[in-house]
Scaffold this motif. Structure first.
Motif, PDB file in Angstrom:
ATOM      1  N   TYR B  36      42.735 -36.715  37.047  1.00 30.67           N
ATOM      2  CA  TYR B  36      42.255 -37.530  38.142  1.00 30.67           C
ATOM      3  C   TYR B  36      42.048 -36.616  39.348  1.00 30.67           C
ATOM      4  CZ  TYR B  36      43.945 -41.943  35.962  1.00 30.67           C
ATOM      5  OH  TYR B  36      44.163 -43.022  35.141  1.00 30.67           O
ATOM      6  N   ILE B  38      41.860 -37.282  43.530  1.00 28.87           N
ATOM      7  CA  ILE B  38      42.180 -38.282  44.552  1.00 28.87           C
ATOM      8  C   ILE B  38      41.953 -37.666  45.929  1.00 28.87           C
ATOM      9  CG2 ILE B  38      44.093 -39.597  45.546  1.00 28.87           C
ATOM     10  CD1 ILE B  38      45.045 -39.197  42.313  1.00 28.87           C
ATOM     11  N   GLN B  40      42.277 -37.967  50.101  1.00 31.89           N
ATOM     12  CA  GLN B  40      43.026 -38.614  51.166  1.00 31.89           C
ATOM     13  C   GLN B  40      42.643 -38.013  52.511  1.00 31.89           C
ATOM     14  OE1 GLN B  40      47.369 -38.286  51.317  1.00 31.89           O
ATOM     15  NE2 GLN B  40      47.514 -40.399  52.031  1.00 31.89           N
ATOM     16  N   PRO B  46      45.305 -42.975  49.955  1.00 28.52           N
ATOM     17  CA  PRO B  46      44.506 -42.206  48.999  1.00 28.52           C
ATOM     18  C   PRO B  46      43.468 -43.097  48.322  1.00 28.52           C
ATOM     19  CG  PRO B  46      46.867 -41.908  48.625  1.00 28.52           C
ATOM     20  CD  PRO B  46      46.724 -43.068  49.553  1.00 28.52           C
ATOM     21  N   TYR B  89      43.831 -34.236  45.847  1.00 31.81           N
ATOM     22  CA  TYR B  89      44.926 -34.058  44.900  1.00 31.81           C
ATOM     23  C   TYR B  89      44.423 -34.256  43.473  1.00 31.81           C
ATOM     24  CZ  TYR B  89      48.005 -34.743  48.943  1.00 31.81           C
ATOM     25  OH  TYR B  89      48.636 -34.642  50.159  1.00 31.81           O
ATOM     26  N   PHE B 100      51.391 -34.710  40.123  1.00 36.58           N
ATOM     27  CA  PHE B 100      50.371 -34.344  41.090  1.00 36.58           C
ATOM     28  C   PHE B 100      50.424 -32.843  41.368  1.00 36.58           C
ATOM     29  CE2 PHE B 100      48.558 -38.244  42.661  1.00 36.58           C
ATOM     30  CZ  PHE B 100      49.515 -39.216  42.401  1.00 36.58           C
TER      31      PHE B 100
END
Lengths: 114, 109
Positions: B36, B38, B40, B46, B89, B100
């Motif tokens: 994934y 992500i 932010q 996020p 991330y 993460f």
């Protein structure tokens, strides 16, 4: 449209307990994996707990034995029971789905302080 | 326990291209890690841009793409915009755990 709404965050004392809730809309909780993720002030993202649709759960070592993830599919709600709270548990807690349902809520702030 | 590694920071010029990578201490990142990406921004929650290596959400701008590259997961931003300045991330699955990376701060300058 999928939405997650977290609640339950507040100020708690070290050693205390809290229960966080994540209510889902536009989404069937029973068919999907879900996670709780936290972010301490000024820090990165940390996965706290997972719950998969088959019923399996996972908890990070930092919370194992203290936190428990659960779900009530009839209420379309995910929970995080937090016991034996520590100062280092202070963070914004987010719920998020997996895969195509990986939206995020706005988070709920947990502050652990005496 | 595995460690997920990302570049701490990258800078890209407006309209330029940048590739962020995500490595695993256990070896090559594969589709089985379900990578994934992500994003932010400061003061915001996020939001997931990419899931399962290269799948986009409806809100993911077309200029973002995910792939596997040289044993790592990669996020490529082509045609960077000022609003892309953010922390990014990656998230990898190590069934049943998920980890993460430390995040990459992308500056558009």
């Amino acid at each position: 449209e999928v939405h997650f709404l977290e609640s339950g965050g507040t100020l708690a004392q070290p050693g205390g307990s809290l229960r966080l809730s994540c209510t889902a809309s536009g989404f069937t909780l029973s068919s999907n994996g879900m996670s709780w993720v936290r972010q301490a002030p000024g820090k990165g993202l940390e996965l706290v707990s997972n719950s998969v649709s088959s019923g399996g759960t996972y908890h990070a070592d930092s919370v194992k034995g203290r936190f428990t993830i659960s779900r009530d599919n009839s209420k379309n709600t995910l929970y995080l029971q937090m016991n034996s709270l520590r100062v280092e548990d202070t963070a914004v807690y987010y719920c998020t789905g997996h895969g195509s349902s990986s939206q995020w809520g706005q988070g709920t702030l947990v502050t652990v302080s005496s | 326990q595995a460690v997920v590694t990302q570049e701490p920071s990258l800078t890209v010029s407006p309209g330029g291209t940048v590739t962020l990578t995500c490595g695993s201490s256990t070896g090559a990142v594969t589709s089985g890690h379900y990578p994934y990406w992500i994003q932010q921004k400061p003061g915001q929650a996020p939001r997931t841009l990419i899931y399962d290596t290269n799948n986009k959400h409806s809100w993911t701008p077309a200029r973002f793409s995910g792939s596997l590259l040289g044993g790592k997961a990669a996020l490529t931003l082509s045609g960077a915009q000022p609003e892309d300045e953010a922390e990014y991330y990656c998230l990898l699955s190590y069934d049943p755990a998920r980890l993460f990376g430390g995040g990459t701060k992308v500056t558009v300058l």
